[in-house]
Design a protein around this motif. Structure first.
Motif, PDB file in Angstrom:
ATOM      1  N   HIS A 128      35.263 -33.479  12.651  1.00 45.76           N
ATOM      2  CA  HIS A 128      35.795 -32.795  11.471  1.00 45.76           C
ATOM      3  C   HIS A 128      36.355 -33.851  10.512  1.00 45.76           C
ATOM      4  O   HIS A 128      36.999 -34.789  10.952  1.00 45.76           O
ATOM      5  N   PRO A 129      36.145 -33.711   9.207  1.00 46.75           N
ATOM      6  CA  PRO A 129      36.628 -34.740   8.285  1.00 46.75           C
ATOM      7  C   PRO A 129      38.146 -34.829   8.193  1.00 46.75           C
ATOM      8  O   PRO A 129      38.677 -35.846   7.773  1.00 46.75           O
ATOM      9  N   ASP A 130      38.851 -33.788   8.611  1.00 53.16           N
ATOM     10  CA  ASP A 130      40.310 -33.797   8.483  1.00 53.16           C
ATOM     11  C   ASP A 130      41.043 -33.809   9.813  1.00 53.16           C
ATOM     12  O   ASP A 130      42.243 -33.543   9.855  1.00 53.16           O
TER      13      ASP A 130
ATOM     14  N   GLU B  53      41.180 -44.186   2.137  1.00 52.61           N
ATOM     15  CA  GLU B  53      39.917 -43.720   2.689  1.00 52.61           C
ATOM     16  C   GLU B  53      39.022 -44.898   3.028  1.00 52.61           C
ATOM     17  O   GLU B  53      38.972 -45.877   2.285  1.00 52.61           O
TER      18      GLU B  53
ATOM     19  N   ASP C 242      35.182 -45.738   5.616  1.00 50.37           N
ATOM     20  CA  ASP C 242      34.167 -45.238   6.533  1.00 50.37           C
ATOM     21  C   ASP C 242      33.529 -46.430   7.230  1.00 50.37           C
ATOM     22  O   ASP C 242      34.055 -47.542   7.148  1.00 50.37           O
TER      23      ASP C 242
END
Length: 105
Positions: free
Chosen positions: A91-93, A33, A35
């Motif tokens: 969308h996060p996914d 992960e 960002d």
């Protein structure tokens, strides 16, 4: 105009953005992960750097054009080769794509 387009084969999205484009920024490590601030997997300074492969097109190509089309109910039977596209990261996914709207076309 977008720096992303459908490949000549019509099977994937190609990135033609500059090396410092947002879609080519990521940490130098291999995080699960991250960002815009950098890596969130482990401690240490892992800020984003430029010049990487396009993570947006990798995501779309990994799931397939049909499964990542923005308006899936109206998916084109045959994607238009070399057509400019917009990649949408809402969308996060998922990362989705749609044809770029060209003014006065």
């Amino acid at each position: 105009m977008s720096g992303h387009k459908i490949s000549v084969s019509g099977l994937s999205i190609e990135c033609h953005e500059a090396p410092d484009a947002d879609c080519r920024k990521r940490p130098n490590c291999e995080p699960e992960e991250w960002d815009t601030a950098g890596c969130r997997d482990h401690s240490g300074e892992h800020k984003l750097t430029t010049g990487h492969d396009c993570w947006l097109s990798e995501w779309v190509n990994g799931s397939g054009l049909e499964d990542s089309y923005y308006d899936f109910d109206k998916y084109p039977i045959t994607p238009t080769p070399n057509a400019p596209v917009e990649l949408i990261n809402e969308h996060p996914d998922a990362v989705l794509w749609k044809y770029e709207e060209i003014p006065n076309a």
